[in-house]
Structure formats: structure tokens, C-alpha cells
Design an enzyme around this catalytic site. Structure first.
Site, PDB file in Angstrom:
ATOM      1  N   GLU A 169      -3.974   1.106   3.698  1.00  0.00           N
ATOM      2  CA  GLU A 169      -3.121   1.876   4.595  1.00  0.00           C
ATOM      3  C   GLU A 169      -3.089   3.342   4.157  1.00  0.00           C
ATOM      4  O   GLU A 169      -2.304   3.732   3.300  1.00  0.00           O
ATOM      5  CB  GLU A 169      -1.712   1.286   4.612  1.00  0.00           C
ATOM      6  CG  GLU A 169      -1.665  -0.178   5.001  1.00  0.00           C
ATOM      7  CD  GLU A 169      -0.348  -0.834   4.642  1.00  0.00           C
ATOM      8  OE1 GLU A 169       0.710  -0.318   5.069  1.00  0.00           O
ATOM      9  OE2 GLU A 169      -0.358  -1.842   3.906  1.00  0.00           O
TER      10      GLU A 169
ATOM     11  N   ARG B 265       8.602   1.385   3.657  1.00  0.00           N
ATOM     12  CA  ARG B 265      10.042   1.173   3.582  1.00  0.00           C
ATOM     13  C   ARG B 265      10.795   2.487   3.396  1.00  0.00           C
ATOM     14  O   ARG B 265      10.322   3.384   2.712  1.00  0.00           O
ATOM     15  CB  ARG B 265      10.379   0.218   2.426  1.00  0.00           C
ATOM     16  CG  ARG B 265       9.802  -1.172   2.617  1.00  0.00           C
ATOM     17  CD  ARG B 265       9.897  -2.029   1.376  1.00  0.00           C
ATOM     18  NE  ARG B 265       9.408  -3.376   1.640  1.00  0.00           N
ATOM     19  CZ  ARG B 265       8.116  -3.732   1.582  1.00  0.00           C
ATOM     20  NH1 ARG B 265       7.197  -2.838   1.237  1.00  0.00           N
ATOM     21  NH2 ARG B 265       7.755  -4.970   1.853  1.00  0.00           N
TER      22      ARG B 265
ATOM     23  N   HIS C  41       8.465  -0.161   8.380  1.00  0.00           N
ATOM     24  CA  HIS C  41       7.411   0.036   9.384  1.00  0.00           C
ATOM     25  C   HIS C  41       7.950   0.435  10.763  1.00  0.00           C
ATOM     26  O   HIS C  41       7.466  -0.041  11.797  1.00  0.00           O
ATOM     27  CB  HIS C  41       6.555  -1.214   9.515  1.00  0.00           C
ATOM     28  CG  HIS C  41       5.634  -1.455   8.360  1.00  0.00           C
ATOM     29  ND1 HIS C  41       5.131  -0.443   7.569  1.00  0.00           N
ATOM     30  CD2 HIS C  41       5.100  -2.615   7.858  1.00  0.00           C
ATOM     31  CE1 HIS C  41       4.335  -0.946   6.643  1.00  0.00           C
ATOM     32  NE2 HIS C  41       4.307  -2.252   6.785  1.00  0.00           N
TER      33      HIS C  41
ATOM     34  N   HIS D 101      -2.555  -0.838  10.171  1.00  0.00           N
ATOM     35  CA  HIS D 101      -2.248  -1.931   9.243  1.00  0.00           C
ATOM     36  C   HIS D 101      -3.268  -3.068   9.351  1.00  0.00           C
ATOM     37  O   HIS D 101      -2.898  -4.245   9.291  1.00  0.00           O
ATOM     38  CB  HIS D 101      -0.831  -2.445   9.524  1.00  0.00           C
ATOM     39  CG  HIS D 101      -0.158  -3.076   8.345  1.00  0.00           C
ATOM     40  ND1 HIS D 101      -0.510  -4.304   7.855  1.00  0.00           N
ATOM     41  CD2 HIS D 101       0.861  -2.645   7.565  1.00  0.00           C
ATOM     42  CE1 HIS D 101       0.272  -4.618   6.833  1.00  0.00           C
ATOM     43  NE2 HIS D 101       1.116  -3.613   6.634  1.00  0.00           N
TER      44      HIS D 101
ATOM     45  N   ASP E  65       0.618  -4.152  -3.904  1.00  0.00           N
ATOM     46  CA  ASP E  65       1.314  -3.679  -2.707  1.00  0.00           C
ATOM     47  C   ASP E  65       1.806  -2.269  -3.016  1.00  0.00           C
ATOM     48  O   ASP E  65       2.984  -1.962  -2.842  1.00  0.00           O
ATOM     49  CB  ASP E  65       2.474  -4.605  -2.343  1.00  0.00           C
ATOM     50  CG  ASP E  65       3.020  -4.353  -0.938  1.00  0.00           C
ATOM     51  OD1 ASP E  65       2.460  -3.474  -0.239  1.00  0.00           O
ATOM     52  OD2 ASP E  65       4.002  -5.012  -0.548  1.00  0.00           O
TER      53      ASP E  65
END
Length: 352
Positions: free
Chosen positions: A313, A80, A105, A179, A252
Site C-alpha cells: 500500500e 488508522r 480506511h 488495497h 502490517d
């Protein structure tokens, strides 16, 4: 080793090609020229059963309509960007606002949803495909024409290597990653909460309620974010730590590697005996345990649900353009963006 290809579907009138790399021991990696999407990684368990260990779809339409970036290359900037904009060299740039009020993204049509040009690679040491895409100046709001290469290579050591390279004609920002959602149980037999993760990281980025980094680097020691000695992913689901609760009871978060240079991540599923060793030159890994995956569709015949996969990631720190104390994601015309990550799969026998 061999490389085969077939038509997977049509996108805007263009054929989408699925390439499959197969090594001499039978490991197979399949992917598309649409978004460089990895559709399958097939490796054996401790009993020699070959099964798929990533989440993906059988139909192109599902990738177009449903996919939460399954297996895709995301960019120009992964993660983001606060306020869907940034200032660079005294000029303000407004980006696509595709997760209000932020940019996610790469925007509405990021690298994950374009057709890449492809060139096959076949040598004695490896087989693979090199993908090419030129992102034009102003695409999704980013400055500069960015020429990007993504190379996928498979060798006989069960190593699958991803390399990103980028060159711009104007100062811009770049932060690419893949991803893929991994599930080492094979063919989605179980979720990932019992997977064990180990990596050297003594700090992680604190997230604000909109999941944008606050800029604070929190210590992992004595928290569910400490994976230095190995920890089951279930620790994030059961944790009352505010950061785990914030993202939907899980992870996350960007975990910052303790050391600079080459770093390793180890993911293990004890029941299947599969282990994934990830080696990268990137400064962090965003650990996402699919806390928001529950949806009314199926993946490989299994209903989409939370914790069905785990993303690793490898990338630069998210929203770095707003945090000058972070390693920079700015790319200048005289520079070359370079990122590499290798995924090596093992199968441990009982008693190992």
C-alpha cells in the site's frame, strides 16, 4: 489494446460495471466502478501461462459482505486514525469509529464502498478508465467537499498505472492508496511466504498494540524489516521480533523509503518466474502479509487463510495528522493532491 465492459451486479439499484483492459501481449486488468475494486490482474509466468495474480471474488455480493478491501481504493485516509478524530485549524473533527476506538480506511462508507462515475480512455499509448467521486463535506466526519479522480491505465509495456488526484474547498486530510492483495504464484496455487521483497527502506514505523503508529521510527538494519538486499516474506512469520508478533506473526507496517521522490519495490516469486516492479512517488509503503485473512469463505475456490496475499500500500504515513514530524497529509483549497504508482510485470525464464 482494447477496453471492454460488462455488468457485474447491482448495488443499491445501480449497475456495477466491470471494465477490462487488455494489451497486445494479453495482460489483462479488470476492475469495478464500485470502490474502484481491482478484481483481476492476469499476467504470464515463465512458461507463458496466463493466471490471476491478485485476490478477488467472482460475485459482487462477496465484495459487499466479505471483502477485507480486496483491490479497493481506500480513503479519504488510508490506515488508522487514533481515537477516530483529529484537530485541524483549531477545530475538532469526529470521524466514524469503525475499528473501536479508532477510524480505519475512511470509515463505514469510505471510498471503497461507493459507486464512482467513469470515463473511458483509449489512445495509441494506453487504455484505461478515469473515475470521479465527490465526497461531500462531513462525509464520515471529514471536512470539505473533496473532488477525487482515480485513473487506471494499461500500456503495452505491461505497466499498469494508478494516479490519484484530489481537490478540496476546505482544509482537510487526504491519504489514498489501492488495497490489492498480490499473489504471484498465479491463481492462488501457493501462499506468499516464499515471495522475495526488495526495497530501499532504512526505517519503519513502530506500532502500538492497537496498530496505531507510536511515532517512533525504528531502524530496519539487522531486523526482519530490512529488505534492502531482498528477503523472503516468511521472515516475518517466523520472527520473534515483538513488532512481527504484535501483528499476528508477519508484517502490517509502514516501511519508509530511504530516498525522497521516486522509489521502487520489487516482489518476486521464483517458482513461477513472475516479478512485480512497483514505482511510486509516495514516502512509504504499508506492507501487509494478510496475517488476519483466515476466514470461513473461499477466494477463487481457495479457502481464505493467512499469508495468501501481500499488500503493498503505497501512501503517506498513517495517522500523520497526530504526528507533525511525519510528512503532512493535510490538503488545502489552493493545493492539488497527487499520488501515482505504477505496477510493471515481468516473467523470467529459467536460467535468467
Amino acid at each position: 489494446m482494447k477496453l471492454v465492459d460488462k455488468v457485474f451486479g447491482l448495488y443499491a439499484g445501480e449497475p456495477v460495471i466491470e471494465y477490462s483492459l487488455v494489451n497486445d501481449s494479453g495482460m489483462t486488468v479488470s476492475f469495478l466502478n464500485y470502490g474502484c475494486v481491482i478484481t483481476e490482474i492476469i499476467v504470464p509466468d515463465r512458461h507463458g501461462n496466463f493466471e490471476n495474480v491478485v485476490l478477488g471474488f467472482d460475485e459482487l455480493e462477496d465484495y459487499l459482505e466479505l471483502s477485507p478491501y480486496f483491490g479497493a481504493v481506500v480513503g479519504r485516509v488510508a490506515g488508522r486514525i487514533k481515537g477516530a478524530g483529529f484537530e485541524l485549524d483549531g477545530k475538532e473533527y469526529l470521524l466514524a469509529e469503525n475499528e473501536h476506538p479508532n477510524h480505519l480506511h475512511g470509515g463505514r462508507k469510505g471510498f471503497s464502498s461507493v459507486i464512482w462515475q467513469a470515463e473511458k480512455i483509449e489512445t495509441e499509448q494506453a487504455v484505461g478508465v478515469k473515475f470521479f467521486y465527490q465526497s461531500p463535506n462531513g462525509e464520515e466526519g471529514y471536512p470539505g467537499n473533496l473532488d477525487t479522480n482515480v485513473t487506471y491505465l494499461l500500456n503495452n509495456k505491461n505497466e499498469f498505472k494508478i494516479t490519484f488526484e484530489g481537490k478540496t474547498d476546505q482544509t482537510t486530510i487526504v491519504n489514498l492508496t489501492n488495497h490489492s492483495y498480490f499473489n504471484l504464484s498465479g491463481n492462488l496455487k501457493r501462499d506468499c511466504t516464499e515471495h522475495i521483497l526488495q526495497l530501499e527502506s532504512d526505517r519503519f514505523l513502530e506500532l502500538a498494540p492497537d496498530l496505531i503508529p507510536t511515532g517512533q521510527m525504528l531502524k530496519t538494519k539487522n531486523t526482519p524489516f530490512d529488505f534492502q538486499h531482498g528477503r523472503r516474506l516468511n521472515a516475518g512469520r517466523s520472527s520473534t521480533h515483538p513488532q512481527n508478533v504484535l501483528v499476528g506473526n508477519g508484517y502490517d507496517h509502514p516501511l519508509i523509503f530511504t530516498n525522497k521522490g521516486e522509489n521502487q519495490i520489487v516482489l518476486t516469486d521464483e517458482e513461477s518466474g513472475r516479478t512485480l516492479l512497483v514505482t511510486t512517488n509516495q514516502p512509504c509503503v504499508v506492507l501487509y502479509t494478510a496475517n488476519q485473512l483466515e476466514a470461513p469463505y473461499s477466494i477463487m475456490g481457495v479457502r481464505a487463510r493467512n499469508y495468501l496475499g501481500v499488500c503493498l500500500e503505497t501512501q503517506g504515513l498513517p495517522d500523520a495528522i497526530h504526528h507533525p514530524e511525519f510528512p503532512t497529509t493535510i490538503l488545502k483549497p489552493e493545493e492539488v493532491y497527487y499520488s501515482t504508482t505504477t505496477y510493471r510485470f515481468f516473467a523470467n525464464t529459467l536460467g535468467d
